[in-house]
Design an enzyme around this catalytic site. Structure first.
Site, PDB file in Angstrom:
ATOM      1  N   GLU A 110       0.812  -1.210   0.000  1.00  0.00           N
ATOM      2  CA  GLU A 110       0.000   0.000   0.000  1.00  0.00           C
ATOM      3  C   GLU A 110       0.853   1.271   0.000  1.00  0.00           C
ATOM      4  O   GLU A 110       0.861   2.035   0.967  1.00  0.00           O
ATOM      5  CB  GLU A 110      -0.931   0.005   1.224  1.00  0.00           C
ATOM      6  CG  GLU A 110      -1.947  -1.125   1.226  1.00  0.00           C
ATOM      7  CD  GLU A 110      -2.638  -1.291   2.568  1.00  0.00           C
ATOM      8  OE1 GLU A 110      -2.232  -0.622   3.547  1.00  0.00           O
ATOM      9  OE2 GLU A 110      -3.569  -2.107   2.659  1.00  0.00           O
ATOM     10  N   PRO A 111       1.568   1.559  -1.091  1.00  0.00           N
ATOM     11  CA  PRO A 111       2.314   2.818  -1.157  1.00  0.00           C
ATOM     12  C   PRO A 111       1.371   3.996  -1.349  1.00  0.00           C
ATOM     13  O   PRO A 111       0.364   3.908  -2.051  1.00  0.00           O
ATOM     14  CB  PRO A 111       3.203   2.625  -2.383  1.00  0.00           C
ATOM     15  CG  PRO A 111       2.403   1.699  -3.255  1.00  0.00           C
ATOM     16  CD  PRO A 111       1.697   0.765  -2.308  1.00  0.00           C
ATOM     17  N   GLY A 112       1.673   5.107  -0.723  1.00  0.00           N
ATOM     18  CA  GLY A 112       0.915   6.339  -0.923  1.00  0.00           C
ATOM     19  C   GLY A 112       1.869   7.487  -1.162  1.00  0.00           C
ATOM     20  O   GLY A 112       1.983   8.018  -2.262  1.00  0.00           O
ATOM     21  N   ARG A 113       2.621   7.846  -0.108  1.00  0.00           N
ATOM     22  CA  ARG A 113       3.623   8.910  -0.198  1.00  0.00           C
ATOM     23  C   ARG A 113       4.591   8.677  -1.359  1.00  0.00           C
ATOM     24  O   ARG A 113       4.962   9.619  -2.078  1.00  0.00           O
ATOM     25  CB  ARG A 113       4.396   8.957   1.118  1.00  0.00           C
ATOM     26  CG  ARG A 113       5.429  10.034   1.211  1.00  0.00           C
ATOM     27  CD  ARG A 113       6.429   9.734   2.332  1.00  0.00           C
ATOM     28  NE  ARG A 113       5.814   9.250   3.540  1.00  0.00           N
ATOM     29  CZ  ARG A 113       5.596   9.980   4.623  1.00  0.00           C
ATOM     30  NH1 ARG A 113       5.922  11.259   4.619  1.00  0.00           N
ATOM     31  NH2 ARG A 113       5.050   9.453   5.693  1.00  0.00           N
ATOM     32  N   ARG A 129       2.950  19.315   8.243  1.00  0.00           N
ATOM     33  CA  ARG A 129       3.891  18.276   8.634  1.00  0.00           C
ATOM     34  C   ARG A 129       5.076  18.789   9.471  1.00  0.00           C
ATOM     35  O   ARG A 129       5.468  18.140  10.439  1.00  0.00           O
ATOM     36  CB  ARG A 129       4.398  17.518   7.407  1.00  0.00           C
ATOM     37  CG  ARG A 129       3.304  16.716   6.700  1.00  0.00           C
ATOM     38  CD  ARG A 129       3.888  15.779   5.650  1.00  0.00           C
ATOM     39  NE  ARG A 129       4.648  14.720   6.260  1.00  0.00           N
ATOM     40  CZ  ARG A 129       5.980  14.628   6.189  1.00  0.00           C
ATOM     41  NH1 ARG A 129       6.676  15.523   5.503  1.00  0.00           N
ATOM     42  NH2 ARG A 129       6.611  13.634   6.781  1.00  0.00           N
ATOM     43  N   TYR A 135       5.226  16.966  12.963  1.00  0.00           N
ATOM     44  CA  TYR A 135       6.229  15.907  13.073  1.00  0.00           C
ATOM     45  C   TYR A 135       7.670  16.411  13.053  1.00  0.00           C
ATOM     46  O   TYR A 135       8.597  15.595  13.089  1.00  0.00           O
ATOM     47  CB  TYR A 135       6.079  14.905  11.921  1.00  0.00           C
ATOM     48  CG  TYR A 135       4.680  14.449  11.653  1.00  0.00           C
ATOM     49  CD1 TYR A 135       3.917  13.834  12.646  1.00  0.00           C
ATOM     50  CD2 TYR A 135       4.104  14.605  10.393  1.00  0.00           C
ATOM     51  CE1 TYR A 135       2.627  13.406  12.397  1.00  0.00           C
ATOM     52  CE2 TYR A 135       2.807  14.172  10.150  1.00  0.00           C
ATOM     53  CZ  TYR A 135       2.078  13.579  11.150  1.00  0.00           C
ATOM     54  OH  TYR A 135       0.796  13.155  10.902  1.00  0.00           O
ATOM     55  N   CYS A 156      -0.340  32.775  12.928  1.00  0.00           N
ATOM     56  CA  CYS A 156      -0.009  33.323  14.242  1.00  0.00           C
ATOM     57  C   CYS A 156       0.460  32.211  15.183  1.00  0.00           C
ATOM     58  O   CYS A 156      -0.152  31.929  16.211  1.00  0.00           O
ATOM     59  CB  CYS A 156      -1.230  34.050  14.814  1.00  0.00           C
ATOM     60  SG  CYS A 156      -0.829  35.138  16.177  1.00  0.00           S
ATOM     61  N   GLU A 157       1.549  31.557  14.803  1.00  0.00           N
ATOM     62  CA  GLU A 157       2.152  30.461  15.565  1.00  0.00           C
ATOM     63  C   GLU A 157       3.659  30.508  15.354  1.00  0.00           C
ATOM     64  O   GLU A 157       4.120  30.569  14.210  1.00  0.00           O
ATOM     65  CB  GLU A 157       1.640  29.093  15.103  1.00  0.00           C
ATOM     66  CG  GLU A 157       0.177  28.827  15.353  1.00  0.00           C
ATOM     67  CD  GLU A 157      -0.117  28.477  16.798  1.00  0.00           C
ATOM     68  OE1 GLU A 157       0.843  28.149  17.526  1.00  0.00           O
ATOM     69  OE2 GLU A 157      -1.291  28.532  17.187  1.00  0.00           O
ATOM     70  N   TYR A 217       0.338  14.183   2.195  1.00  0.00           N
ATOM     71  CA  TYR A 217       0.050  14.646   3.557  1.00  0.00           C
ATOM     72  C   TYR A 217       0.207  16.159   3.738  1.00  0.00           C
ATOM     73  O   TYR A 217       0.450  16.626   4.841  1.00  0.00           O
ATOM     74  CB  TYR A 217       0.921  13.896   4.572  1.00  0.00           C
ATOM     75  CG  TYR A 217       0.717  12.408   4.512  1.00  0.00           C
ATOM     76  CD1 TYR A 217      -0.456  11.842   4.989  1.00  0.00           C
ATOM     77  CD2 TYR A 217       1.672  11.594   3.944  1.00  0.00           C
ATOM     78  CE1 TYR A 217      -0.668  10.468   4.910  1.00  0.00           C
ATOM     79  CE2 TYR A 217       1.473  10.212   3.862  1.00  0.00           C
ATOM     80  CZ  TYR A 217       0.297   9.668   4.344  1.00  0.00           C
ATOM     81  OH  TYR A 217       0.101   8.316   4.250  1.00  0.00           O
TER      82      TYR A 217
END
Length: 463
Positions: A314-317, A357, A361, A388-389, A418
């Site tokens: 199941e590859p996605g990225r 991301r 992460y 504002c972070e 993602y």
């Protein structure tokens, strides 16, 4: 201008010989620069894309998606044939899903994995054959399961004992037969390079290996549930074979035990295949990765004296990640004095709302000037968003041309996976469109939002 040598660069980031270079492993194969240094994607210049669609803009190279999808299909087909078995490849829709991507990957011979009712409906709206869909998720509702059975989803991956009973009631009431797999936890954590088993797997997905025989026995008791096999997923951004081998060995011990009660025709080893985000990343070519994984499974089966099952992945990225590039316009620039030198902050007109991301992460990305070639050497920068972070970082560490200026276009590669999938309206920033490029043509495949769209959801506004 401060020297890059005195800047607070991490050890892994070297000063490039050319701050305009495009590292092939990170970018789509179509990414080039013209004589003036302007970036081109899919045969279209970045400036033209920005003028037509605005920024931020998420660009997806259709040819790159198709090329990678077919490469996975061919690699696993060839590896499986070497060991007299078969392999199915499912595109993991959670990475990025829309009707265009579903059609592209299915055209290239892949199946599609979904994990919510919404993702299921996107695949169906694309005209997908429901029999080529897999349905994941740790909390599939009764309504979602009913819909999956109704449309004929090829495989439902059971994640808990409760789902067995939910499906048992549905197939009993509808008189249907549903193909299922059971997701198990092998205790292998490839993303941290920790291949040691844990006594109690502390995560929300799947079931411990020790509990699996009991659940398999229950599945086999239910008329209308057809047990296809076992499923296991070990993590993300995996660059080698070792984690897959160790996980397969543990799951095959269970597989062998379960053969005493009936056939277990399939083994799904999940996805998590890594891609390059920075010039230091070195993912293994899919051809050698597929050959190594399937050979490892074959060796483990031979050691146990059992037949190698049909395999699925199941590859996605690894299919959409490097096909995506996000274009931003540079806004403000400021130099911040630190004890170890100077950090240059380059602010762009997007940020954590279109790429969460780095904030979630600590993910690392790369960046390059897109509207022109830069000059005057390299300067260490941190690319940040407009939110504002303080954690609104797009690219934590990168060397860009020292003459970067407001109004320049900046391109961040490897944003196909993602990024749009995790996007939000934080600070009421509209989500950008997704534009597909291919052979000199561009088209919107996901419409961008406007302030009008955001206000339309506010029930306190008079209409």
């Amino acid at each position: 201008m401060h020297s890059a040598v005195s800047s607070p660069a991490p050890d892994w980031l070297a000063v490039p010989d050319d701050a305009n270079d495009l590292v092939p492993e990170i970018w789509p194969a179509s990414a080039t620069r013209d004589a003036d240094g302007e970036l081109s994607l899919g045969g279209i210049g970045a400036c033209e894309l920005a003028r037509t669609y605005g920024t931020p803009l998420q660009v997806l190279d259709e040819g790159e998606v198709r090329r990678r999808a077919s490469a996975f299909r061919d690699a696993f087909d060839a590896a499986a044939a070497e060991h007299r078995t078969t392999a199915r490849v499912y595109y993991a829709g959670k990475a990025l899903l829309n009707t265009s991507i579903v059609r592209w990957v299915m055209d290239e011979g892949l199946n599609v994995d979904v994990c919510t009712g919404g993702e299921l409906e996107v695949a169906l709206a694309a005209g997908a054959d429901a029999g080529r869909l897999g349905f994941h998720g740790n909390n599939k509702s009764v309504a979602e399961l009913e819909r999956a059975v109704e449309v004929g989803v090829g495989t439902i991956i059971i994640d808990s004992e409760i789902e067995i009973e939910r499906l048992a009631a549905i197939v009993s009431r509808t008189g249907t037969t549903q193909r299922v797999m059971l997701r198990v936890n092998s205790g292998v954590h490839a993303e941290t390079h920790d291949f040691l088993a844990t006594a109690h797997e502390d995560q929300k997905f799947g079931t411990p290996l020790a509990q699996a025989p009991e659940l398999v026995a229950r599945i086999r008791e239910v008329d209308g549930l057809d047990l296809a096999g076992l499923h296991c997923h070990i993590g993300s951004q995996i660059f080698g074979v070792a984690g897959f081998r160790e996980s397969a060995a543990r799951v095959l011990d269970l597989h062998q035990e379960l053969l005493a009660g009936g056939n277990i025709p399939q083994l799904n080893l999940g996805g998590g295949f890594g891609i390059a985000y920075t010039r230091t990343d070195r993912p293994e070519p899919i051809e050698s990765l597929a050959a190594g994984i399937v050979s490892a499974v074959a060796e483990e089966c031979e050691a146990r004296g059992i037949r190698i099952p049909a395999l699925s992945f199941e590859p996605g990225r690894a299919i959409v990640g490097n096909a995506g590039v996000t274009l931003y316009e540079v806004g403000t620039i400021k130099d911040v004095e630190l004890d170890v030198g100077v950090r240059r902050y380059v602010s762009v007109d997007g940020g954590m709302s279109d790429n969460a991301r780095p904030a979630l992460y600590g993910a690392q990305f790369s960046a390059r000037l897109a509207s022109r070639a830069g000059a005057d050497g390299a300067s260490l920068v941190r690319v940040v968003g407009k939110h504002c972070e303080s954690g609104d970082i797009v690219v934590d560490h990168e060397y860009l041309p020292a003459d970067i200026a407001p109004g320049d276009l900046l391109a961040v590669p490897a944003t196909g996976a993602y990024c749009a999938a995790l996007s939000s309206n934080y600070n009421h920033v509209p989500r950008p469109p997704i534009v597909a490029v291919d052979a000199g043509e561009a088209r919107v495949i996901v419409r961008g939002e406007s302030i009008v769209d955001l206000l339309a959801r506010d029930a306190g506004i008079d209409r």
